[in-house]
Design an enzyme around this catalytic site. Structure first.
Site, PDB file in Angstrom:
ATOM      1  N   LYS A 195       0.844  -0.918   0.096  1.00  0.00           N
ATOM      2  CA  LYS A 195       0.051  -0.121   0.164  1.00  0.00           C
ATOM      3  C   LYS A 195       0.827   1.117  -0.100  1.00  0.00           C
ATOM      4  CE  LYS A 195      -4.208   1.942   0.972  1.00  0.00           C
ATOM      5  NZ  LYS A 195      -5.552   1.618   0.148  1.00  0.00           N
ATOM      6  N   GLU A 226      -6.729  -3.521 -11.338  1.00  0.00           N
ATOM      7  CA  GLU A 226      -8.011  -3.149 -10.221  1.00  0.00           C
ATOM      8  C   GLU A 226      -8.520  -1.096 -11.214  1.00  0.00           C
ATOM      9  OE1 GLU A 226      -5.287  -2.555  -7.304  1.00  0.00           O
ATOM     10  OE2 GLU A 226      -4.154  -1.763  -8.591  1.00  0.00           O
TER      11      GLU A 226
END
Length: 262
Positions: free
Chosen positions: A104, A138
């Site tokens: 992340k 995504e």
């Protein structure tokens, strides 16, 4: 942080305690029915220009940021109720061999570029990124899944962020009598899916009703996504669409018609 060799100088317990203290301090700033979303970020600290020295030579910087969820939910409400179009932009996702998407991180210039490309095609669109091999990965800030043949189908975890909400969908699938399958997904699979949706923390799931101008399923939010949202609401005690309507009222009343909250 471990994957990037960054020691933020805090234990997990210390980070949690600091976060909880800041939540308490910020509670008074939000409207009724609203929520706070927060980000815990860490940088390697201030470095001299072009200095790429070892991480332990800098004083790390920890950011804990709180943002009222209301303005975001106002902007998302139309999509939650009616679904959003997806557009595949020319910009591809960064290959995992260059920057592992499972980390992340805030290095997201390609997401911003892809979103701008998608919204030149349709101002309401969300970008849906492909990898180098042409498989779906995504969105710009959310995982993407389709519903087909009684299963939730997700891109394999190697080229995507393995998001928390995606994992929650996996956990809820058995309650709905659904399988959760990780597989390579091509744009053709999305076009011929029964339903599709984005999954992300602020809104849980956002129905996707078309891809590159072609309707997905009926072209409207479908029954499986509705059941999934209801199962999530039972799990957390709040229905995300009903909450969006409630917390959106003060923001809608205070801003000019047609304006965006951000």
């Amino acid at each position: 942080m471990k994957a990037l060799d960054i020691d933020c100088g805090m234990s997990i317990e210390e980070m949690e305690q600091a976060t909880l203290e800041l939540i308490e301090l910020n509670k008074a700033t939000i409207e009724p029915y609203d929520d706070l979303m927060w980000n815990n970020d860490c940088s390697r600290g201030i470095a001299k220009p072009f200095d790429a020295g070892p991480y332990d030579s800098y004083e790390r910087t920890v950011f804990i940021m709180f943002i009222p969820l209301g303005p975001f939910m106002v902007d998302a409400l139309d999509g939650l109720e009616n679904g959003v179009p997806a557009v595949i932009p020319p910009t591809r996702n960064v290959p995992a061999r260059f920057l592992d998407p499972k980390i992340k991180n805030r290095n997201r210039i390609h997401y911003g570029r892809g979103m701008r490309e998608a919204r030149k095609v349709d101002p309401r669109a969300e970008a849906l990124f492909l990898d180098d091999d042409g498989y779906v990965t995504e969105g710009g800030g959310a995982n993407f899944l389709i519903v087909k043949d009684g299963a939730f189908m997700s891109p394999e975890g190697r080229n995507i962020l393995r998001g928390i909400t995606r994992e929650d969908v996996r956990d809820l699938a058995p309650q709905l009598g659904m399988e959760f399958v990780e597989t390579d997904i091509e744009p053709y699979d999305v076009m011929t899916a029964d339903e599709a949706f984005f999954a992300s923390t602020p809104f849980f799931v956002m129905p996707v009703t078309s891809i590159d101008g072609r309707p997905i399923g009926s072209g409207r939010p479908g029954p499986v996504v509705d059941r999934l949202i209801d199962a999530f609401a039972q799990q957390v005690g709040v229905h995300p669409i009903e909450q969006a309507r409630k917390i959106g009222q003060p923001y809608l009343a205070d801003r000019p018609k047609g304006s965006r909250p951000y």
